[in-house]
Design an enzyme around this catalytic site. Structure first.
Site, PDB file in Angstrom:
ATOM      1  N   ALA A  38      -1.974  -6.368  -4.295  1.00 41.51           N
ATOM      2  CA  ALA A  38      -1.585  -4.957  -4.261  1.00 41.51           C
ATOM      3  C   ALA A  38      -2.785  -4.149  -3.801  1.00 41.51           C
ATOM      4  CB  ALA A  38      -1.131  -4.483  -5.636  1.00 41.51           C
TER       5      ALA A  38
ATOM      6  N   ALA B  24      -3.853  -0.121  -3.381  1.00 47.47           N
ATOM      7  CA  ALA B  24      -3.484   1.268  -3.639  1.00 47.47           C
ATOM      8  C   ALA B  24      -4.534   2.215  -3.065  1.00 47.47           C
ATOM      9  CB  ALA B  24      -3.323   1.479  -5.141  1.00 47.47           C
TER      10      ALA B  24
ATOM     11  N   GLN C 206      -7.719  -2.144  -5.290  1.00 49.44           N
ATOM     12  CA  GLN C 206      -6.769  -3.206  -5.004  1.00 49.44           C
ATOM     13  C   GLN C 206      -6.929  -4.307  -6.039  1.00 49.44           C
ATOM     14  OE1 GLN C 206      -7.808  -4.220  -0.943  1.00 49.44           O
ATOM     15  NE2 GLN C 206      -8.954  -6.022  -1.557  1.00 49.44           N
TER      16      GLN C 206
ATOM     17  N   ASP D  73       2.950   6.439 -16.384  1.00 51.93           N
ATOM     18  CA  ASP D  73       3.349   5.994 -15.044  1.00 51.93           C
ATOM     19  C   ASP D  73       4.249   4.762 -15.180  1.00 51.93           C
ATOM     20  OD1 ASP D  73       3.381   6.318 -12.306  1.00 51.93           O
ATOM     21  OD2 ASP D  73       1.581   5.151 -11.946  1.00 51.93           O
TER      22      ASP D  73
END
Length: 510
Positions: free
Chosen positions: A133, A135, A139, A290
């Site tokens: 991933a 971002a 990461q 979140d």
């Protein structure tokens, strides 16, 4: 750093907003007055050809922010939690902002790890995979610890991300100041405070030690919560720019087919997700802010796994009690009590009419209760509630906005698992239990005990404090002599001299 040199950055930003079609969307969302619209267009339209093109498949606002880079993406995410600033429509667009960027190389990630932990990455990890991933700020890599063989997730900040963010934040401050100067009416939206809030969020995420601490506190609070687990922080392998957690193995929360194939009860998981969020918000006052599907998994035993603790919400105990009483009042349809709670908490000015406010709240609640159970939304209720309280003079409370935003996200997760969920029925036992624990006789006794402890600590000082207070009350208040025009002039010249001298010294040094 916040001087005129930031104009070039604003021109590039305006050009990108124009080229992607986002300029009009943003100006409309902020209800910008004519002078501000003219200034924005002047910064953007003539230089439209300099703007980034972005991904045409995205909505205009998300397209522009994604094209402008990490700081703008993160700014959009933060604004998605502030519908009071950008409006509901734009907040929804920003909420689905793609937080995916091209990853940096694995070699760079290993170099960052070695720099932070002072041990070569290949010595620490027997396996270190490519990014899973990437971002806006960091990461994540899947790795295996050489000493124990345990699989872990290693989060690494992007190289140079701190410097890049500081430059963009300076430009944001400059833009906010220009907005205030060109549009005095926009000061009600507190643009400088919004940027300050954003800066605080970003600075917190740029130090992974703080995220590690959040993860650790959250784990301590929820250790006894059935059906919920968190990856463990590996403190010895974490630092300011590196964070190592246990690997969260499970089915992605957004993959219903995989959840069904694994034999899990989606209805039970959906109810647990909502109830866990409410428990964390009400019981602990510290919640994952979140909780979308990308940050949740379902383990092989059916437990919900949460990860990514960059954005956490905090509510003090008094506000939690107020929030619970408001929810409980709506559940019982006792609108007069809901109105009284708002006045008791000072949320609504005392000069407003409590009965009129109660009628306005009834207009919020009754249409929702008239809906089919599967359409009832607590998030929608809170949204309507904020609209009404704003009309009655309630000031914006950031912590409640974040709570409402997360409530909407969690509801979305729960509904995606079980579209027939009755939100009220699922929430009721959690809210009722908190009311019993925090507002009943036991809570009163607990509060009195805490008060007694505080009084005991200050006991030896109380006589002196009371005596000093009485003496201050008995003494006449001194009257300050107004400064003469000559004295004001002297102080003004002295202040200017000091200011100019300080500036010259700073320039000579730097």
């Amino acid at each position: 750093m916040r001087g005129p040199h930031n104009i070039w950055r604003l021109i590039r930003t305006g050009a990108t907003l124009e080229r992607t079609g986002a300029m009009g969307v943003v100006l409309d969302a902020f209800d910008a007055p004519r002078p501000l619209r003219i200034a924005a267009r002047a910064l953007g339209w003539p230089f439209k050809w300099l703007g980034y093109k972005g991904d045409p498949s995205m909505p205009p606002a998300t397209r522009a922010l994604t094209a402008l880079g990490p700081a703008y993406i993160k700014f959009g995410q933060v604004l998605s939690t502030r519908p009071d600033v950008v409006g509901d429509e734009l907040a929804v667009q920003l909420r689905v902002l793609q937080d995916k960027l091209p990853p940096f190389s694995t070699a760079l990630a290993k170099a960052e790890i070695e720099r932070e932990l002072e041990i070569p990455a290949d010595t620490i990890f027997s396996e270190f995979g490519e990014p899973v991933a990437a971002a806006s700020i960091a990461q994540v890599h899947k790795a295996r610890i050489a000493e124990t063989g345990e699989t872990v997730a290693v989060k690494v900040l992007r190289p140079g991300i701190e410097k890049a963010f500081r430059k963009d934040i300076d430009a944001f401050y400059f833009a906010a100041r220009m907005v205030e100067l060109l549009s005095p009416s926009s000061r009600r939206l507190r643009p400088m405070e919004v940027i300050t809030h954003f800066e605080g969020v970003v600075l917190g995420e740029l130090d992974l030690r703080l995220e590690s601490a959040s993860a650790s506190e959250f784990a301590a609070n929820t250790v006894d919560d059935d059906g919920f687990e968190l990856p463990q922080v590996k403190w010895s392998l974490s630092a300011r720019r590196v964070m190592t957690l246990g690997w969260a193995e499970g089915v992605p929360m957004g993959d219903n087919a995989a959840i069904d194939a694994a034999g899990h009860d989606r209805r039970a998981i959906s109810e647990r997700a909502l109830q866990l969020f409410l428990k964390h918000a009400l019981r602990d006052g510290f919640f994952h802010a979140d909780m979308h599907q990308g940050n949740l998994k379902v383990s092989s035993n059916g437990n919900i796994i949460a990860y990514d603790f960059g954005i956490m919400g905090h509510i003090d105990e008094y506000t939690r009690r107020v929030y619970a009483e408001i929810l409980f009042g709506f559940i019982r349809r006792d609108y007069k009590r809901v109105a009284e709670v708002h006045f008791e908490a000072g949320y609504v000015p005392a000069d407003r009419d409590v009965d009129e406010f109660a009628r306005a709240l009834r207009a919020v609640g009754e249409p929702i209760f008239g809906m089919d159970a599967t359409r009832i939304s607590m998030g929608r209720l809170l949204s309507y509630l904020f609209e009404v309280t704003e009309r009655f003079g309630m000031e914006t409370r950031t912590e409640l906005i974040l709570l409402q935003r997360t409530m909407v996200v969690v509801e979305g997760v729960a509904r995606s698992l079980d579209p027939q969920m009755n939100i009220w029925e699922v929430a009721k036992p959690v809210v009722e239990d908190y009311i019993k624990q925090s507002i009943g006789p036991r809570a009163v006794a607990r509060d009195l005990a805490r008060t007694a402890k505080v009084m005991a600590r200050f006991g030896p000082r109380l006589p002196g404090l009371v005596e000093a207070a009485l003496i201050r009350q008995s003494e006449p208040t001194p009257v300050e002599k107004p400064q003469t025009g000559r004295m004001r002039s002297i102080w003004m010249v002295l202040g200017l001299t000091i200011g100019v001298g300080t500036t010259l010294v700073i320039q000579a040094v730097f």
